[in-house]
Design a protein around this motif. Structure first.
Motif, PDB file in Angstrom:
ATOM      1  N   HIS A  54      -0.847  -0.399   0.316  1.00  0.00           N
ATOM      2  CA  HIS A  54      -1.700  -0.989  -0.690  1.00  0.00           C
ATOM      3  C   HIS A  54      -1.105  -2.448  -0.995  1.00  0.00           C
ATOM      4  N   LEU A  63      -8.077  -6.595  -0.772  1.00  0.00           N
ATOM      5  CA  LEU A  63      -8.598  -6.183  -1.831  1.00  0.00           C
ATOM      6  C   LEU A  63      -9.601  -7.189  -2.753  1.00  0.00           C
ATOM      7  N   LEU A 121      -3.461   6.434  -0.854  1.00  0.00           N
ATOM      8  CA  LEU A 121      -4.308   5.585  -0.453  1.00  0.00           C
ATOM      9  C   LEU A 121      -5.719   5.919  -0.957  1.00  0.00           C
ATOM     10  N   ALA A 126      -4.577   3.240  -8.169  1.00  0.00           N
ATOM     11  CA  ALA A 126      -3.502   2.358  -7.642  1.00  0.00           C
ATOM     12  C   ALA A 126      -4.222   1.132  -7.099  1.00  0.00           C
ATOM     13  N   TYR A 127      -5.541   1.392  -6.692  1.00  0.00           N
ATOM     14  CA  TYR A 127      -6.430   0.061  -6.355  1.00  0.00           C
ATOM     15  C   TYR A 127      -6.775  -0.853  -7.742  1.00  0.00           C
ATOM     16  N   MET A 130      -3.783  -2.837  -8.450  1.00  0.00           N
ATOM     17  CA  MET A 130      -3.374  -3.832  -7.290  1.00  0.00           C
ATOM     18  C   MET A 130      -4.431  -4.944  -7.340  1.00  0.00           C
TER      19      MET A 130
END
Length: 211
Positions: A54, A63, A121, A126-127, A130
């Motif tokens: 990440h 991203l 992942l 988490a994304y 980020m």
């Protein structure tokens, strides 16, 4: 010289996110209950490896593509939710609970590590973190970007190791206790399965509406 004052704020934010129950925590807990310390620690290592990916994606700006192309982001959300829901469904269908014999329940170390990495992942939250938070802590005036990204990853990995590793270390004791209480063992397996499915549904819905 890299600035460090902002790193304390990042640490507090990351620790708060890691402490919140979510997909990574649920997977580490399930692995610890099934295989004890070893499986829990391998799952934790997989999650940490996923976190490194990440950070690499964030540092490389990949991203940004997901943010500019909502369809790609939404597809990632669905994939992650389905994967975690599948793990939960497997627990619900299983006739063997957490305290069962290791020979019939524990997957290989590589598989446990790989599933932990995949869980991280494919974790929509988490994304989102980020995309929303990570870029704010990468500033040219703080020093080389690669060094900043490395420092941020060390903070993330430390938080994950402390929280999830602590859960993993308690795995053997909890597993032994469950082995002496078959009814409680089976009930907990079902509850963890339901928690995984609920977490998958919630994070997918939340991420979809925030994307």
């Amino acid at each position: 010289m890299i600035e460090t004052a902002h790193l304390w704020l990042f640490f507090l934010m990351v620790l708060g996110v890691v402490l919140l129950p979510g997909l990574d925590m649920a997977y580490v807990m399930a692995s610890s209950l099934v295989g004890g310390q070893r499986s829990g620690l391998l799952a934790t290592a997989g999650v940490i490896a996923g976190g490194a990916c990440h950070v690499l994606l964030g540092a490389l700006g990949v991203l940004v593509v997901l943010k500019l192309v909502p369809t790609a982001f939404n597809l990632m959300l669905v994939a992650g939710a389905l994967y975690i829901a599948w793990i939960g469904w497997s627990l619900l269908r299983s006739r063997v609970a957490f305290g069962a014999s290791p020979s019939t329940r524990v997957r290989s170390g590589a598989a446990t590590f790989g599933k932990g990495m995949a869980t991280c992942l494919l974790n929509p939250k988490a994304y989102l973190f980020m995309l929303a938070v990570f870029p704010q802590f990468l500033k040219p005036e703080y020093g080389p970007l690669w060094l900043q990204a490395l420092a941020l990853w060390v903070i993330i990995a430390t938080c994950q190791a402390a929280v999830y590793g602590g859960m993993a270390l308690a795995g053997d004791r909890v597993k032994a206790w469950l082995g002496s209480k078959p009814a409680t063992d089976l009930l907990l397996a079902r509850l963890v399965g339901l928690m995984l499915i609920a977490a998958a549904a919630f994070t997918a819905w939340e991420g979809w509406h925030l994307s």
